[in-house]
Write a protein that holds these residues in place. Structure first.
Motif, mmCIF file in Angstrom:
data_model
loop_
_atom_site.group_PDB
_atom_site.id
_atom_site.type_symbol
_atom_site.label_atom_id
_atom_site.label_comp_id
_atom_site.label_asym_id
_atom_site.label_seq_id
_atom_site.Cartn_x
_atom_site.Cartn_y
_atom_site.Cartn_z
ATOM 1 N N THR A 4 -4.389 61.747 -89.998
ATOM 2 C CA THR A 4 -4.452 60.506 -90.783
ATOM 3 C C THR A 4 -3.693 59.461 -89.988
ATOM 4 O OG1 THR A 4 -2.513 61.282 -91.950
ATOM 5 C CG2 THR A 4 -4.616 61.484 -93.099
ATOM 6 N N PRO A 5 -4.307 58.285 -89.779
ATOM 7 C CA PRO A 5 -3.707 57.262 -88.915
ATOM 8 C C PRO A 5 -2.305 56.853 -89.352
ATOM 9 C CG PRO A 5 -5.985 56.724 -89.369
ATOM 10 C CD PRO A 5 -5.647 57.892 -90.235
ATOM 11 N N GLN A 6 -1.496 56.557 -88.397
ATOM 12 C CA GLN A 6 -0.123 56.113 -88.642
ATOM 13 C C GLN A 6 0.235 55.042 -87.638
ATOM 14 O OE1 GLN A 6 3.129 58.756 -89.463
ATOM 15 N NE2 GLN A 6 1.795 60.512 -89.078
ATOM 16 N N TYR A 7 1.257 54.258 -87.949
ATOM 17 C CA TYR A 7 1.751 53.327 -86.941
ATOM 18 C C TYR A 7 2.929 53.973 -86.219
ATOM 19 C CZ TYR A 7 5.341 51.999 -90.346
ATOM 20 O OH TYR A 7 6.370 52.013 -91.242
ATOM 21 N N GLY A 8 3.247 53.425 -85.076
ATOM 22 C CA GLY A 8 4.189 54.052 -84.150
ATOM 23 C C GLY A 8 5.488 54.519 -84.767
ATOM 24 N N TYR A 9 6.171 53.607 -85.475
ATOM 25 C CA TYR A 9 7.514 53.980 -85.892
ATOM 26 C C TYR A 9 7.505 55.044 -86.989
ATOM 27 C CZ TYR A 9 12.464 53.680 -86.755
ATOM 28 O OH TYR A 9 13.783 53.998 -86.872
ATOM 29 N N SER A 10 6.500 55.013 -87.838
ATOM 30 C CA SER A 10 6.450 56.056 -88.871
ATOM 31 C C SER A 10 6.206 57.419 -88.215
ATOM 32 C CB SER A 10 5.377 55.737 -89.917
ATOM 33 O OG SER A 10 4.095 56.023 -89.428
ATOM 34 N N ASP B 43 11.856 63.994 -88.326
ATOM 35 C CA ASP B 43 12.161 64.738 -89.549
ATOM 36 C C ASP B 43 11.635 66.161 -89.493
ATOM 37 O OD1 ASP B 43 13.321 62.473 -90.404
ATOM 38 O OD2 ASP B 43 11.686 61.839 -91.742
ATOM 39 N N ARG B 44 10.581 66.372 -88.726
ATOM 40 C CA ARG B 44 10.008 67.722 -88.674
ATOM 41 C C ARG B 44 10.486 68.492 -87.454
ATOM 42 N NH1 ARG B 44 4.033 67.522 -91.102
ATOM 43 N NH2 ARG B 44 4.575 69.719 -91.277
ATOM 44 N N GLY B 45 11.545 67.990 -86.828
ATOM 45 C CA GLY B 45 12.204 68.786 -85.782
ATOM 46 C C GLY B 45 11.706 68.571 -84.367
ATOM 47 N N ILE B 46 10.859 67.573 -84.157
ATOM 48 C CA ILE B 46 10.411 67.270 -82.793
ATOM 49 C C ILE B 46 10.812 65.830 -82.491
ATOM 50 C CG2 ILE B 46 8.438 67.154 -81.199
ATOM 51 C CD1 ILE B 46 8.650 69.905 -82.133
ATOM 52 N N PRO B 47 12.080 65.608 -82.167
ATOM 53 C CA PRO B 47 12.483 64.223 -81.911
ATOM 54 C C PRO B 47 11.888 63.713 -80.596
ATOM 55 C CG PRO B 47 14.310 65.717 -81.463
ATOM 56 C CD PRO B 47 13.183 66.562 -81.985
ATOM 57 N N ILE C 51 11.011 47.305 -82.806
ATOM 58 C CA ILE C 51 12.428 46.957 -82.820
ATOM 59 C C ILE C 51 12.845 46.490 -84.212
ATOM 60 C CG2 ILE C 51 14.170 45.402 -81.863
ATOM 61 C CD1 ILE C 51 12.444 45.441 -79.258
ATOM 62 N N GLY C 52 11.974 45.691 -84.855
ATOM 63 C CA GLY C 52 12.270 45.235 -86.208
ATOM 64 C C GLY C 52 12.473 46.410 -87.143
ATOM 65 N N GLU C 53 11.561 47.370 -87.043
ATOM 66 C CA GLU C 53 11.605 48.520 -87.932
ATOM 67 C C GLU C 53 12.852 49.377 -87.689
ATOM 68 O OE1 GLU C 53 7.886 49.545 -90.333
ATOM 69 O OE2 GLU C 53 7.708 48.876 -88.263
ATOM 70 N N MET C 54 13.135 49.595 -86.402
ATOM 71 C CA MET C 54 14.315 50.399 -86.062
ATOM 72 C C MET C 54 15.587 49.685 -86.523
ATOM 73 S SD MET C 54 13.284 51.750 -82.270
ATOM 74 C CE MET C 54 14.677 52.805 -81.891
ATOM 75 N N ALA C 55 15.622 48.363 -86.364
ATOM 76 C CA ALA C 55 16.820 47.608 -86.758
ATOM 77 C C ALA C 55 17.033 47.707 -88.262
ATOM 78 C CB ALA C 55 16.688 46.151 -86.332
ATOM 79 N N GLU C 56 15.918 47.769 -89.002
ATOM 80 C CA GLU C 56 16.051 47.873 -90.454
ATOM 81 C C GLU C 56 16.733 49.174 -90.846
ATOM 82 O OE1 GLU C 56 12.398 47.250 -92.691
ATOM 83 O OE2 GLU C 56 12.319 45.262 -91.742
#
Lengths: 117, 334
Positions: free
Chosen positions: A35-41, A48-52, B36-41
């Protein structure tokens, strides 16, 4: 002297374990993008699932996988900030299946090897 | 986000994207701003975030993905070896050439002498370093653009060179010594026009030149070309390290080119000063007909050189062929 040796050993372990994990990143990413996600999520979810995986590693990797045709991206501009969502393409899905099988056989073999110790 | 933070964020984004291809910049900048915005939050502090992302140059490298280097691992060792050898040859060659120069044209003080030595040496090092690096960079780019270095697919077991017979190995000293002499020759030829004069050191100096200076100047690039060809042959020997058929063919071919150029200089360019013997006689305070031997020698000299050069080439070719084919080398040994 002893202290230095210990530091050297710790450093070597760090490098080797990084190297060991590096190969798993692509498969981890493929597995989480059904399921598509954006980078930071994706960064947070993997952590969170152990693969930093560091964001500075993951973001370029996502672009590379897109150029390889494994991922496709769309900009979502509805919310307050624009986000780029990545998802699997057909080829990405096939790659996920193949690499999963590969992973299964590698782990099975590795478990075998490590038992003999 | 505070104004300062936004500014810092933009500076960071700029530092990354300025290192990237134009067509990707805007997209990556957008993406980074979001990240960067997201991480800063979640951490609350933009500095921490930027530190975590690390050196913008490295991040840009990761985005680019491809190797960025002048000379890759395949040629690096050879590159360093060539640099060392040329450095050695240049040092020795220039020391000798300048030494001869000082003998004829004594500097006013020791300080001046060292000054000129250092100046010439550093100029020569810089030049040699630049040209060698450019040459290797060219080879590197050419090979990677042709995909010659693509691993594995193009590599075949047959490509492995045969283990050379002992007698086929070219000792490294051989090309190195040749290179040293070539550099000396090059330095002398290019820096010391006085060598072409015969001097009378009793009381005054006569300038008697066996060459016509204008023609010599015009021929100098050709002289240099033959030296560069000879250097090329020595570098090829150094690189392969083994006598092989390919190397033999290359050597014979390049030497033929050199021979043709040399023959033109000696016999076809009109470089010789026809009044050389006359000038010489004048210096010796004699009439030209009092030294008939010299006159005849000078007349015959160009033909003599032609014969020597052609004979030299033939002998060298026969020797190369004999040495190479006697070894019964495999075709692909390089």
């Amino acid at each position: 002297m002893k202290q230095e040796d210990a530091n050297g050993f710790g450093k070597i372990f760090e490098n080797l374990s990084l190297e060991l994990r590096r190969g798993t990143v692509v498969l981890s990413v493929l597995s989480q993008l059904q399921t598509p996600q954006y980078g930071y999520s994706l960064v947070e979810q993997l952590r969170d699932r152990g693969i930093p995986v560091e964001a500075g590693t993951l973001y370029p990797l996502l672009r590379r996988m897109e150029s390889q045709g494994l991922l496709e991206s769309t900009w979502e501009t509805d919310g307050s900030k624009p986000r780029k969502y990545y998802g699997l393409t057909g080829a990405g899905l096939r790659m996920l299946k193949l690499l999963s099988q590969e992973w299964q056989s590698v782990t099975k073999a590795m478990i075998g090897l490590l038992k003999e110790e | 986000m505070a104004h300062d933070d936004v500014q810092m964020l933009e500076r960071y984004v700029y530092a990354v994207t300025k290192r990237l291809p134009h067509n990707q910049r805007e997209d990556i900048a957008q993406e980074l701003r979001g990240l960067i915005g997201e991480m800063a939050e979640s951490t609350g502090d933009i500095e921490t975030v930027l530190r975590e992302l690390g050196d913008p140059a490295l991040l840009a490298d990761t985005y680019r993905g491809e190797a960025r280097y002048l000379i890759g691992p395949r040629y690096y060792d050879f590159y360093i070896m060539v640099l060392k050898i040329v450095g050695f040859a240049v040092t020795l060659g220039i020391a000798i050439a300048l030494g001869i120069g000082f003998f004829f044209n004594t500097p006013q003080s020791v300080g001046q002498m060292f000054g000129r030595l250092l100046e010439t040496l550093f100029g020569a090092y810089a030049g040699a370093f630049t040209w060698i690096t450019i040459m290797f960079w060219g080879i590197e780019r050419y090979r990677s653009s042709k995909g010659i270095d693509e691993p594995l697919e193009s590599w075949r077991l047959d490509d492995l060179p045969e283990v050379p017979q002992r007698s086929a190995i070219i000792p490294r000293t051989e090309p190195i010594v040749s290179l040293v002499f070539l550099v000396i020759f090059f330095a002398v030829l290019n820096s010391t026009p006085w060598l072409l004069r015969i001097l009378d050191w009793r009381d005054s100096v006569y300038i008697i030149n066996p060459f016509i200076p204008e023609v010599f100047k015009k021929m100098l690039p050709l002289f240099n070309l033959t030296i560069v060809i000879a250097m090329g042959i020595e570098f090829a020997k150094l690189y392969t390290g083994v006598q092989s058929k390919r190397l033999a063919v290359l050597t014979i071919g390049l030497k033929l080119v050199s021979l043709a150029i040399s023959l033109y200089i000696v016999a076809g360019s009109g470089i010789w000063n026809p009044s050389f013997v006359q000038d010489l006689a004048y210096m010796l305070q004699k009439e030209p007909n009092e030294i008939p031997f010299l006159g005849r020698f000078w007349e015959f000299f160009p033909s003599f050189l032609v014969i020597v050069m052609v004979l030299g080439y033939v002998v060298e070719t026969i020797e190369t062929v004999w040495r190479t084919w006697r070894l019964k080398l495999p075709k692909d040994a390089t």
